[in-house]
Design a protein around this motif. Structure first.
Motif, PDB file in Angstrom:
ATOM      1  N   VAL A   1      16.864  49.601  59.064  1.00 19.54           N
ATOM      2  CA  VAL A   1      17.666  49.948  57.888  1.00 19.54           C
ATOM      3  C   VAL A   1      18.045  48.696  57.111  1.00 19.54           C
ATOM      4  O   VAL A   1      18.001  48.671  55.876  1.00 19.54           O
ATOM      5  CB  VAL A   1      18.928  50.732  58.311  1.00 19.54           C
ATOM      6  N   ALA A   2      18.410  47.637  57.823  1.00 19.91           N
ATOM      7  CA  ALA A   2      18.790  46.383  57.165  1.00 19.91           C
ATOM      8  C   ALA A   2      17.645  45.850  56.310  1.00 19.91           C
ATOM      9  O   ALA A   2      17.857  45.391  55.174  1.00 19.91           O
ATOM     10  CB  ALA A   2      19.201  45.350  58.207  1.00 19.91           C
ATOM     11  N   ARG A   3      16.431  45.917  56.829  1.00 21.46           N
ATOM     12  CA  ARG A   3      15.268  45.462  56.053  1.00 21.46           C
ATOM     13  C   ARG A   3      15.065  46.334  54.830  1.00 21.46           C
ATOM     14  O   ARG A   3      14.721  45.846  53.740  1.00 21.46           O
ATOM     15  CB  ARG A   3      14.014  45.470  56.931  1.00 21.46           C
ATOM     16  N   ASP A   4      15.276  47.633  54.991  1.00 25.49           N
ATOM     17  CA  ASP A   4      15.090  48.566  53.875  1.00 25.49           C
ATOM     18  C   ASP A   4      16.113  48.327  52.769  1.00 25.49           C
ATOM     19  O   ASP A   4      15.783  48.375  51.580  1.00 25.49           O
ATOM     20  CB  ASP A   4      15.187  50.007  54.378  1.00 25.49           C
ATOM     21  N   ILE A   5      17.363  48.082  53.155  1.00 23.25           N
ATOM     22  CA  ILE A   5      18.416  47.863  52.166  1.00 23.25           C
ATOM     23  C   ILE A   5      18.220  46.530  51.449  1.00 23.25           C
ATOM     24  O   ILE A   5      18.384  46.419  50.240  1.00 23.25           O
ATOM     25  CB  ILE A   5      19.807  47.913  52.839  1.00 23.25           C
ATOM     26  N   GLY A   6      17.897  45.495  52.216  1.00 24.68           N
ATOM     27  CA  GLY A   6      17.783  44.159  51.634  1.00 24.68           C
ATOM     28  C   GLY A   6      19.155  43.540  51.430  1.00 24.68           C
ATOM     29  O   GLY A   6      20.183  44.103  51.814  1.00 24.68           O
ATOM     30  N   GLY A   7      19.194  42.377  50.799  1.00 25.51           N
ATOM     31  CA  GLY A   7      20.457  41.688  50.619  1.00 25.51           C
ATOM     32  C   GLY A   7      20.947  41.104  51.930  1.00 25.51           C
ATOM     33  O   GLY A   7      20.189  40.923  52.882  1.00 25.51           O
ATOM     34  N   ASP A   8      22.243  40.817  51.991  1.00 28.03           N
ATOM     35  CA  ASP A   8      22.822  40.188  53.180  1.00 28.03           C
ATOM     36  C   ASP A   8      23.340  41.266  54.120  1.00 28.03           C
ATOM     37  O   ASP A   8      24.541  41.546  54.193  1.00 28.03           O
ATOM     38  CB  ASP A   8      23.946  39.235  52.764  1.00 28.03           C
ATOM     39  N   VAL A   9      22.418  41.908  54.828  1.00 32.76           N
ATOM     40  CA  VAL A   9      22.768  42.989  55.756  1.00 32.76           C
ATOM     41  C   VAL A   9      22.430  42.549  57.174  1.00 32.76           C
ATOM     42  O   VAL A   9      21.299  42.154  57.457  1.00 32.76           O
ATOM     43  CB  VAL A   9      22.034  44.291  55.409  1.00 32.76           C
ATOM     44  N   ARG A  10      23.414  42.618  58.045  1.00 31.79           N
ATOM     45  CA  ARG A  10      23.277  42.168  59.424  1.00 31.79           C
ATOM     46  C   ARG A  10      23.457  43.349  60.367  1.00 31.79           C
ATOM     47  O   ARG A  10      23.893  44.424  59.958  1.00 31.79           O
ATOM     48  CB  ARG A  10      24.303  41.075  59.706  1.00 31.79           C
ATOM     49  N   VAL A  11      23.155  43.144  61.620  1.00 36.61           N
ATOM     50  CA  VAL A  11      23.225  44.226  62.607  1.00 36.61           C
ATOM     51  C   VAL A  11      23.974  43.734  63.841  1.00 36.61           C
ATOM     52  O   VAL A  11      23.719  42.631  64.333  1.00 36.61           O
ATOM     53  CB  VAL A  11      21.812  44.701  63.008  1.00 36.61           C
ATOM     54  N   GLY A  12      24.904  44.561  64.318  1.00 35.00           N
ATOM     55  CA  GLY A  12      25.628  44.260  65.545  1.00 35.00           C
ATOM     56  C   GLY A  12      25.617  45.462  66.464  1.00 35.00           C
ATOM     57  O   GLY A  12      25.713  46.602  66.014  1.00 35.00           O
ATOM     58  N   ALA A  13      25.475  45.211  67.756  1.00 38.82           N
ATOM     59  CA  ALA A  13      25.462  46.299  68.738  1.00 38.82           C
ATOM     60  C   ALA A  13      26.870  46.830  68.962  1.00 38.82           C
ATOM     61  O   ALA A  13      27.802  46.065  69.210  1.00 38.82           O
ATOM     62  CB  ALA A  13      24.874  45.811  70.052  1.00 38.82           C
ATOM     63  N   LEU A  14      27.028  48.160  68.870  1.00 38.91           N
ATOM     64  CA  LEU A  14      28.334  48.783  69.089  1.00 38.91           C
ATOM     65  C   LEU A  14      28.157  50.210  69.560  1.00 38.91           C
ATOM     66  O   LEU A  14      27.587  51.044  68.857  1.00 38.91           O
ATOM     67  CB  LEU A  14      29.161  48.777  67.800  1.00 38.91           C
ATOM     68  N   ASP A  15      28.661  50.490  70.751  1.00 42.27           N
ATOM     69  CA  ASP A  15      28.729  51.847  71.279  1.00 42.27           C
ATOM     70  C   ASP A  15      30.199  52.209  71.355  1.00 42.27           C
ATOM     71  O   ASP A  15      30.937  51.707  72.220  1.00 42.27           O
ATOM     72  CB  ASP A  15      28.076  51.922  72.662  1.00 42.27           C
ATOM     73  N   LEU A  16      30.649  53.062  70.462  1.00 41.14           N
ATOM     74  CA  LEU A  16      32.070  53.384  70.356  1.00 41.14           C
ATOM     75  C   LEU A  16      32.612  54.128  71.574  1.00 41.14           C
ATOM     76  O   LEU A  16      33.821  54.135  71.803  1.00 41.14           O
ATOM     77  CB  LEU A  16      32.333  54.196  69.087  1.00 41.14           C
ATOM     78  N   ALA A  17      31.732  54.755  72.340  1.00 36.55           N
ATOM     79  CA  ALA A  17      32.181  55.457  73.542  1.00 36.55           C
ATOM     80  C   ALA A  17      32.359  54.520  74.723  1.00 36.55           C
ATOM     81  O   ALA A  17      32.824  54.928  75.790  1.00 36.55           O
ATOM     82  CB  ALA A  17      31.189  56.558  73.908  1.00 36.55           C
ATOM     83  N   ASP A  18      31.999  53.247  74.534  1.00 26.82           N
ATOM     84  CA  ASP A  18      32.049  52.247  75.588  1.00 26.82           C
ATOM     85  C   ASP A  18      33.028  51.153  75.179  1.00 26.82           C
ATOM     86  O   ASP A  18      32.741  50.339  74.307  1.00 26.82           O
ATOM     87  CB  ASP A  18      30.647  51.678  75.796  1.00 26.82           C
ATOM     88  N   GLN A  19      34.197  51.134  75.807  1.00 25.95           N
ATOM     89  CA  GLN A  19      35.220  50.160  75.414  1.00 25.95           C
ATOM     90  C   GLN A  19      34.772  48.720  75.647  1.00 25.95           C
ATOM     91  O   GLN A  19      35.192  47.813  74.912  1.00 25.95           O
ATOM     92  CB  GLN A  19      36.526  50.439  76.153  1.00 25.95           C
ATOM     93  N   ALA A  20      33.910  48.487  76.618  1.00 27.00           N
ATOM     94  CA  ALA A  20      33.384  47.137  76.822  1.00 27.00           C
ATOM     95  C   ALA A  20      32.529  46.715  75.631  1.00 27.00           C
ATOM     96  O   ALA A  20      32.576  45.554  75.196  1.00 27.00           O
ATOM     97  CB  ALA A  20      32.566  47.077  78.112  1.00 27.00           C
ATOM     98  N   SER A  21      31.757  47.655  75.084  1.00 29.01           N
ATOM     99  CA  SER A  21      30.940  47.371  73.909  1.00 29.01           C
ATOM    100  C   SER A  21      31.815  47.076  72.699  1.00 29.01           C
ATOM    101  O   SER A  21      31.537  46.151  71.927  1.00 29.01           O
ATOM    102  CB  SER A  21      30.011  48.557  73.613  1.00 29.01           C
ATOM    103  N   VAL A  22      32.885  47.853  72.539  1.00 33.38           N
ATOM    104  CA  VAL A  22      33.818  47.598  71.435  1.00 33.38           C
ATOM    105  C   VAL A  22      34.421  46.209  71.571  1.00 33.38           C
ATOM    106  O   VAL A  22      34.493  45.442  70.604  1.00 33.38           O
ATOM    107  CB  VAL A  22      34.928  48.669  71.398  1.00 33.38           C
ATOM    108  N   GLY A  23      34.839  45.868  72.768  1.00 32.72           N
ATOM    109  CA  GLY A  23      35.428  44.555  73.003  1.00 32.72           C
ATOM    110  C   GLY A  23      34.458  43.426  72.716  1.00 32.72           C
ATOM    111  O   GLY A  23      34.834  42.395  72.133  1.00 32.72           O
ATOM    112  N   ALA A  24      33.183  43.608  73.099  1.00 34.92           N
ATOM    113  CA  ALA A  24      32.175  42.577  72.865  1.00 34.92           C
ATOM    114  C   ALA A  24      31.918  42.401  71.369  1.00 34.92           C
ATOM    115  O   ALA A  24      31.752  41.270  70.884  1.00 34.92           O
ATOM    116  CB  ALA A  24      30.879  42.942  73.588  1.00 34.92           C
ATOM    117  N   PHE A  25      31.910  43.504  70.638  1.00 33.80           N
ATOM    118  CA  PHE A  25      31.702  43.418  69.190  1.00 33.80           C
ATOM    119  C   PHE A  25      32.856  42.656  68.537  1.00 33.80           C
ATOM    120  O   PHE A  25      32.643  41.777  67.695  1.00 33.80           O
ATOM    121  CB  PHE A  25      31.574  44.811  68.587  1.00 33.80           C
TER     122      PHE A  25
END
Length: 310
Positions: free
Chosen positions: A67-91
């Motif tokens: 999706v980031a490539r499709d949108i273009g511009g300054d679009v970045r990607v970060g891993a986030l699983d909202l059901a996983d509090q450890a993932s939220v904390g890491a983000f």
């Protein structure tokens, strides 16, 4: 006399591009959860198109990168699983610098069977509310440092289906109902915005909630029975929106200059929604979803679930 509802020049047919036309977000930084599909993509596209640096916070990083490539511009990607509090904390831990816009867009709807997170929380509540609550809490300082930040909570007309059952949040005693659970989580999204604005307005943070409208091409309904979906689509109950139209109110709350400092509200179709108790009407917000006492109670309960005191 009650305050009049906030109105804008936009409406049902407005798109994200219509709403953001003429707005310059150069130098602004935004996060869109669930930014790899549905209205999250179009929300991110509009923000990036106006010059913002946008981070797609997603479970599927490969899809996010596509999706980031499709949108273009300054679009970045970060891993986030909202059901996983450890993932939220890491983000949260990985985020550095100010944050101007946080769009809590991701969600799960109508899980057919009761599922629980690692903490034992009902999964729709865990994902739609607790994940976003922990994310916003963790990013508070980044939002405050931006000076005039916006937090956008994507809720739903389903708030009219159910309030927050503080005595049995996670369906330990009552029978599980997919749409009641979803409705509870969407009411929680509104209550979060109410209390976040009350607590954080002094930090320059504006928080509002919204119903994006019924969207035909969203994968949010992927867990619903196909026959039920088809009945809804042909019933005439809803007017359906495109993804671009569905993203419009999120983009409005994230960027429209006239909303600066106006928080704790619930919008639909580009305008503040009226309070109603009639789910059949297909629009509006429940009084219990805007109730300050409910909002404060939910905040306290959510902190307790996270094992935090403030």
């Amino acid at each position: 006399m009650p305050e009049s509802l906030i109105t804008t020049p936009f409406g049902f047919d407005s798109t994200a591009a219509d709403v953001i036309a003429g707005i310059d977000l150069t130098g602004k930084r935004a996060i869109v959860t669930g930014g790899s599909s549905g209205i999250g993509v179009e929300t991110a596209r509009a923000l990036a198109g106006a010059g913002a640096e946008v981070t797609l916070a997603v479970r599927n990083v490969t899809a996010g990168e596509r999706v980031a490539r499709d949108i273009g511009g300054d679009v970045r990607v970060g891993a986030l699983d909202l059901a996983d509090q450890a993932s939220v904390g890491a983000f949260v831990d990985a985020w550095a610098g100010p944050l101007d816009i946080l769009v809590n867009n991701a969600g799960v709807m109508a899980l057919p069977e009761l599922q629980r997170s690692a903490e034992g929380w009902e999964r729709q509540f865990a994902t739609n509310h607790m994940g976003h609550f922990a994310l916003a809490l963790g990013l508070h300082d980044a939002l405050a440092s931006a000076g005039a930040a916006r937090v956008v909570a994507v809720s739903s007309i389903a708030n009219l289906r159910a309030g927050v059952d503080f005595d049995d949040l996670h369906f330990h005693r009552r029978a599980y109902d997919p749409m009641v659970a979803y409705g509870q989580s969407k009411t929680a999204n509104v209550l979060f915005a109410v209390e976040a604005h009350r607590r954080w307005a002094a930090d320059g943070i504006t928080a509002n909630a919204l119903h994006p409208g019924a969207i035909l091409d969203s994968n949010l309904s992927r867990h619903m029975d196909p026959d039920v979906l088809e009945q809804l689509r042909t019933s005439g109950r809803y007017r359906y929106k495109t993804l671009e139209q569905g993203a419009a109110t999120s983009v409005l709350l994230a960027t429209w200059p006239a909303l600066e400092g106006h928080g704790g509200h619930y919008f639909e179709h580009g305008n503040e929604a009226p309070v109603t108790d009639d789910y059949a009407a297909g629009h509006g917000v429940a009084a219990y979803a805007l109730d300050p006492a409910n909002a404060q109670r939910l905040w306290a309960v959510s902190l307790e679930l996270l094992g935090r005191t403030g």
